[in-house]
Write a protein that holds these residues in place. Structure first.
Motif, PDB file in Angstrom:
ATOM      1  N   ASN A 192       0.777  -0.877  -0.055  1.00  0.00           N
ATOM      2  CA  ASN A 192       0.035   0.281   0.114  1.00  0.00           C
ATOM      3  C   ASN A 192       0.797   1.250   0.070  1.00  0.00           C
ATOM      4  N   ALA A 193       2.088   1.094  -0.810  1.00  0.00           N
ATOM      5  CA  ALA A 193       2.792   2.412  -0.941  1.00  0.00           C
ATOM      6  C   ALA A 193       2.242   3.247  -1.573  1.00  0.00           C
ATOM      7  N   CYS A 194       2.343   4.695  -1.621  1.00  0.00           N
ATOM      8  CA  CYS A 194       1.981   5.660  -2.225  1.00  0.00           C
ATOM      9  C   CYS A 194       2.815   5.683  -3.482  1.00  0.00           C
ATOM     10  N   ILE A 195       2.447   5.802  -4.802  1.00  0.00           N
ATOM     11  CA  ILE A 195       3.321   5.667  -6.083  1.00  0.00           C
ATOM     12  C   ILE A 195       3.371   7.015  -6.902  1.00  0.00           C
ATOM     13  N   GLU A 196       4.541   7.484  -7.219  1.00  0.00           N
ATOM     14  CA  GLU A 196       4.382   8.557  -8.315  1.00  0.00           C
ATOM     15  C   GLU A 196       5.525   7.941  -9.355  1.00  0.00           C
ATOM     16  N   CYS A 197       5.255   8.685 -10.421  1.00  0.00           N
ATOM     17  CA  CYS A 197       6.034   8.498 -11.657  1.00  0.00           C
ATOM     18  C   CYS A 197       6.559   9.631 -12.424  1.00  0.00           C
TER      19      CYS A 197
ATOM     20  N   VAL B 239       7.589  11.136 -16.394  1.00  0.00           N
ATOM     21  CA  VAL B 239       7.610  10.838 -17.600  1.00  0.00           C
ATOM     22  C   VAL B 239       7.821  12.167 -18.373  1.00  0.00           C
ATOM     23  N   ASP B 240       8.847  11.946 -19.152  1.00  0.00           N
ATOM     24  CA  ASP B 240       9.185  12.843 -20.137  1.00  0.00           C
ATOM     25  C   ASP B 240       9.410  14.332 -19.121  1.00  0.00           C
ATOM     26  N   GLY B 241      10.156  14.168 -18.115  1.00  0.00           N
ATOM     27  CA  GLY B 241      10.454  15.075 -17.074  1.00  0.00           C
ATOM     28  C   GLY B 241       9.456  15.932 -16.386  1.00  0.00           C
ATOM     29  N   ILE B 242       8.231  15.012 -16.420  1.00  0.00           N
ATOM     30  CA  ILE B 242       7.130  15.797 -15.548  1.00  0.00           C
ATOM     31  C   ILE B 242       6.704  14.685 -14.533  1.00  0.00           C
ATOM     32  N   ALA B 243       6.622  15.053 -13.271  1.00  0.00           N
ATOM     33  CA  ALA B 243       6.142  14.184 -12.163  1.00  0.00           C
ATOM     34  C   ALA B 243       4.774  13.847 -12.245  1.00  0.00           C
ATOM     35  N   TYR B 244       4.039  12.880 -12.033  1.00  0.00           N
ATOM     36  CA  TYR B 244       2.852  12.524 -11.941  1.00  0.00           C
ATOM     37  C   TYR B 244       2.482  11.637 -10.362  1.00  0.00           C
ATOM     38  N   ALA B 245       1.186  11.837  -9.897  1.00  0.00           N
ATOM     39  CA  ALA B 245       0.842  11.014  -8.667  1.00  0.00           C
ATOM     40  C   ALA B 245      -0.488  11.317  -8.785  1.00  0.00           C
ATOM     41  N   ASP B 246      -1.210   9.984  -7.786  1.00  0.00           N
ATOM     42  CA  ASP B 246      -2.741   9.996  -8.008  1.00  0.00           C
ATOM     43  C   ASP B 246      -3.395  11.324  -7.436  1.00  0.00           C
ATOM     44  N   GLN B 247      -4.537  11.596  -7.825  1.00  0.00           N
ATOM     45  CA  GLN B 247      -5.446  12.814  -7.482  1.00  0.00           C
ATOM     46  C   GLN B 247      -5.425  12.990  -6.074  1.00  0.00           C
ATOM     47  N   ALA B 248      -5.689  12.032  -5.282  1.00  0.00           N
ATOM     48  CA  ALA B 248      -5.860  11.953  -3.980  1.00  0.00           C
ATOM     49  C   ALA B 248      -4.732  12.462  -3.229  1.00  0.00           C
TER      50      ALA B 248
ATOM     51  N   ASP C 162      -5.823  10.102 -12.511  1.00  0.00           N
ATOM     52  CA  ASP C 162      -7.028   9.459 -11.840  1.00  0.00           C
ATOM     53  C   ASP C 162      -6.468   7.869 -11.948  1.00  0.00           C
ATOM     54  N   GLY C 163      -5.707   7.373 -11.116  1.00  0.00           N
ATOM     55  CA  GLY C 163      -5.274   6.184 -11.157  1.00  0.00           C
ATOM     56  C   GLY C 163      -3.779   5.889 -11.433  1.00  0.00           C
ATOM     57  N   ILE C 164      -2.877   6.134 -10.872  1.00  0.00           N
ATOM     58  CA  ILE C 164      -1.496   6.249 -11.169  1.00  0.00           C
ATOM     59  C   ILE C 164      -0.973   4.876 -11.538  1.00  0.00           C
ATOM     60  N   VAL C 165      -1.450   3.709 -11.029  1.00  0.00           N
ATOM     61  CA  VAL C 165      -1.079   2.693 -11.507  1.00  0.00           C
ATOM     62  C   VAL C 165      -1.294   2.247 -12.870  1.00  0.00           C
ATOM     63  N   SER C 166      -2.652   2.564 -13.338  1.00  0.00           N
ATOM     64  CA  SER C 166      -3.026   2.505 -14.816  1.00  0.00           C
ATOM     65  C   SER C 166      -2.430   3.498 -15.717  1.00  0.00           C
ATOM     66  N   PHE C 167      -1.877   4.651 -14.965  1.00  0.00           N
ATOM     67  CA  PHE C 167      -1.128   5.577 -15.890  1.00  0.00           C
ATOM     68  C   PHE C 167       0.440   5.101 -16.175  1.00  0.00           C
TER      69      PHE C 167
ATOM     70  N   ASP D  19       8.684   6.536  -8.023  1.00  0.00           N
ATOM     71  CA  ASP D  19       8.959   6.682  -6.555  1.00  0.00           C
ATOM     72  C   ASP D  19       7.853   5.981  -5.850  1.00  0.00           C
ATOM     73  N   ALA D  20       8.340   5.503  -4.732  1.00  0.00           N
ATOM     74  CA  ALA D  20       7.541   5.260  -3.596  1.00  0.00           C
ATOM     75  C   ALA D  20       7.655   5.824  -2.432  1.00  0.00           C
ATOM     76  N   VAL D  21       6.462   6.439  -1.847  1.00  0.00           N
ATOM     77  CA  VAL D  21       6.476   7.094  -0.696  1.00  0.00           C
ATOM     78  C   VAL D  21       6.057   6.393   0.260  1.00  0.00           C
ATOM     79  N   VAL D  22       7.000   6.203   1.353  1.00  0.00           N
ATOM     80  CA  VAL D  22       6.940   5.209   2.518  1.00  0.00           C
ATOM     81  C   VAL D  22       6.500   5.862   3.732  1.00  0.00           C
ATOM     82  N   SER D  23       5.688   5.094   4.537  1.00  0.00           N
ATOM     83  CA  SER D  23       5.293   5.624   5.982  1.00  0.00           C
ATOM     84  C   SER D  23       6.145   5.518   7.138  1.00  0.00           C
TER      85      SER D  23
END
Length: 289
Positions: free
Chosen positions: A102-107, A109-118, A144-149, A161-165
């Motif tokens: 259940n880690a929060c995920i970022e990625c 792509v082409d120099g832009i950082a993306y993360a889940d809307q929530a 809307d849905g970082i895994v699908s993205f 990246d994974a954001v850990v608690s």
């Protein structure tokens, strides 16, 4: 010590004071080094379009290594001149491991950082500090849905990246991810695990750029404060750790300067470069890898 022709600078916790501040004195020191022909290179875990505006205001600053060495850019034209993507074959396993925890995920792509809307809407709810909230909401593009993205962009990922608690979760994830395939695994701060292509890493990108500019390793200085800086400090002829670095990084450095809130990078450049003559600049790289 040979004359320094290139200086690679980590940003957060190293060149920048807390809060992402570039002091006027540090800016002036960097610009003076540029005027003397030294190539100043940003070397950051940040994606290219997450770089702070203050960096773009440094006159003469040329290159930027981003996403822990997955990309090299000409800073003021945003031209990417070297690129290493994350091995797409490893991505399903990476995602499965991160989702299991259940880690929060970022990625990136082409120099832009993306993360889940929530996550972008409420970073503090996921464990971010107030300062982290400001940074995340300023630099992350919500989806809307970082895994699908990530799955949709699986062949063009700069990094994940994974954001850990907590430290225990981080240790478990690092152990599992180390067995998950051929990719670069590192960490810049306690709450992050960062993954990029197998040929990434700040040292690899710095070595590529130095080669294009015909600059030898012993003519390179690198400044950092964290685990993701270790390889470039060891590659450079002169590795500089700021005083707020972990003790293990200080031991691997050739020189320890003041901390990031006391202009350690500016002081090191002044002492070791500006007071030691005028290095000659190299040639412009123009290859795409």
């Amino acid at each position: 010590m040979k004359k320094i022709k290139m200086i690679a600078l980590d940003l957060d916790g190293t060149t920048l004071a807390d809060g992402g501040i570039l002091t006027e004195n540090t800016k002036q020191v960097l610009e003076e080094a540029c005027r003397r022909g030294v190539h100043i290179v940003v070397a950051s875990g940040r994606s290219f379009y997450s770089l702070p505006e203050c960096i773009h205001q440094v006159e003469g600053l040329e290159y930027s290594i981003n996403s822990n060495g997955s990309s090299v850019y000409r800073l003021h034209t945003a031209e990417r001149i070297c690129h290493e993507t994350l091995n797409s074959a490893c991505v399903p396993t990476i995602l499965a491991i991160l989702q299991e925890e259940n880690a929060c995920i970022e990625c990136f792509v082409d120099g832009i950082a993306y993360a889940d809307q929530a996550f972008v809407e409420d970073p503090v709810g996921f464990g971010a500090t107030e300062q982290g909230r400001i940074y995340i909401q300023k630099t992350r593009k919500p989806v809307d849905g970082i895994v699908s993205f990530i799955q949709d962009n699986i062949t063009n990922l700069d990094a994940i990246d994974a954001v850990v608690s907590n430290p225990e979760q981080k240790a478990r994830l690092e152990e599992k991810l180390a067995q998950a395939g051929d990719f670069y695994l590192t960490s810049s701060v306690d709450h992050l695990i960062e993954m990029a292509g197998s040929r990434a890493g700040k040292a690899a990108a710095l070595q590529w750029l130095a080669g294009e500019l015909r600059i030898a390793p012993e003519e390179v200085m690198a400044c950092g404060n964290a685990e993701n800086d270790r390889d470039m400090l060891l590659y450079a002829g002169y590795g500089v750790a700021v005083a707020n670095s972990p003790e293990s990084l200080k031991r691997d450095a050739d020189y320890v300067t003041e901390d990031n809130n006391h202009e350690g990078v500016a002081n090191a450049i002044r002492r070791l470069v500006l007071d030691s003559g005028e290095p000659q600049s190299g040639e412009e790289p123009n290859a795409e890898e």
